[in-house]
Design a protein around this motif. Sequence first.
Motif, mmCIF file in Angstrom:
data_model
loop_
_atom_site.group_PDB
_atom_site.id
_atom_site.type_symbol
_atom_site.label_atom_id
_atom_site.label_comp_id
_atom_site.label_asym_id
_atom_site.label_seq_id
_atom_site.Cartn_x
_atom_site.Cartn_y
_atom_site.Cartn_z
ATOM 1 N N ARG A 147 -5.248 12.887 1.757
ATOM 2 C CA ARG A 147 -5.188 12.497 0.341
ATOM 3 C C ARG A 147 -4.196 13.374 -0.412
ATOM 4 O O ARG A 147 -3.443 12.891 -1.265
ATOM 5 C CB ARG A 147 -6.581 12.597 -0.282
ATOM 6 N N TYR A 148 -4.189 14.672 -0.143
ATOM 7 C CA TYR A 148 -3.234 15.560 -0.786
ATOM 8 C C TYR A 148 -1.799 15.081 -0.522
ATOM 9 O O TYR A 148 -0.959 15.032 -1.430
ATOM 10 C CB TYR A 148 -3.356 16.981 -0.247
ATOM 11 N N ARG A 149 -1.517 14.758 0.725
ATOM 12 C CA ARG A 149 -0.153 14.355 1.081
ATOM 13 C C ARG A 149 0.235 13.050 0.409
ATOM 14 O O ARG A 149 1.365 12.883 -0.038
ATOM 15 C CB ARG A 149 -0.030 14.248 2.602
ATOM 16 N N GLN A 150 -0.714 12.122 0.339
ATOM 17 C CA GLN A 150 -0.433 10.865 -0.362
ATOM 18 C C GLN A 150 -0.059 11.126 -1.812
ATOM 19 O O GLN A 150 0.899 10.545 -2.337
ATOM 20 C CB GLN A 150 -1.655 9.943 -0.297
ATOM 21 N N LEU A 151 -0.812 12.004 -2.463
ATOM 22 C CA LEU A 151 -0.555 12.285 -3.876
ATOM 23 C C LEU A 151 0.764 13.030 -4.062
ATOM 24 O O LEU A 151 1.516 12.757 -4.993
ATOM 25 C CB LEU A 151 -1.702 13.089 -4.468
ATOM 26 N N CYS A 152 1.034 13.978 -3.183
ATOM 27 C CA CYS A 152 2.256 14.762 -3.330
ATOM 28 C C CYS A 152 3.501 13.969 -2.957
ATOM 29 O O CYS A 152 4.602 14.298 -3.417
ATOM 30 C CB CYS A 152 2.165 16.032 -2.492
#
Length: 380
Positions: A356-361
């Motif tokens: 999820r972090y990578r998707q947002l970033c």
Amino acid sequence: MRHQTGQTERVLMTTDTLGGVWTYALELCRALAQHGVTVTLAAMGGEPSPAQRAQANAVAGLRLEARPYKLEWMTDPWDDVARAGDWLLELAAAAQPDLVHLNDYVHANLDWQRPVLVVGHSCVCTWFEAVRRESAPAEWSRYRDRVGAGLGAANGVVAPTHAMLRGLERHHGRLPGAQVIANARRARDWPAGAKAPYVLAAGRIWDEAKNLAALARVAPRLAWPVGIAGQARHPEGGGPLLEQVELLGCLTPPQLAAQMARASIYALPARYEPFGLTALEAALAGCALVLGDIESLREVWGDAATFVDCDDDDALAAAITALIDAPPRRADLAQRARRRARRYGPSAMADRYLDRYRQLCDAPARTQTQTQTQAHRSVT
């Protein structure tokens, strides 16, 4: 997150020091550290205890910062909430995180200039709905508005159960892109031991949602003694007076693990429990579970627990007595709970958060900034 070779990934995360959110945050930080993620953990609500500081110090790459600012659900918190916002922005300027992970709501509409993930662990509006069976009264209108604005400002929203996510959407509107990531506990920290004729419960005793007063009421009718661990007094004063049970006080995780290792039955007749970390710990420790018959606990435990109407003391007493009187059934239920509990491990939780972090970033920076700026303007 940044993906350059050798680049350390950095997260600014908020937590409070009062209960399950602290437990969840430390477990997640420890699991993220296995992936090289360093976390600045900003704790509010009260000064961390020496035991909590020791926990934080044991996590690689974790920097604990703490201020005793009131939390958004406390009485008249808004001056403190504003001061906390200034402090959090200062921490972000110093830490330069790639992402902000908020375990509260209202600070999501600060001008972060980086992606923000909000995790909804509980909510006053859903609490009133479940515990008092009514809408939050008018004095909570500002809270409702600020929480809604925070959720609207977030680039992503997570909840630990579908039940909690649906509750947030009922009270604060649709949350596009929201997802469920279950909480977790490390199995080796909660070993099963030689079981004794003993019923255990744990949680904030002052919180009506836990409904531990019901367990105290039925304790004289049970053949086994009952112990309850947890904070008896509300952080702002007051709390129930429970008799007929042994009050164990606030235990450190190893102390609580020792109690769970010897308890045969763990009882939590909750009216409201968005996930239930203590039930997970007890299941890992080999306890048979007797839980409140609510949507979230049904979702987490399926057929691995006995569920009782949280308004029916007779049903609670009968359910516990039935397990006391039937050792084979009790052992089978404990085995099923322990097997199911192993689904909720820290490694799987961290993997899902990292995704999820990578998707947002990886989302366009312009979209991130516009979302936060528009929401910020809506409440200023």
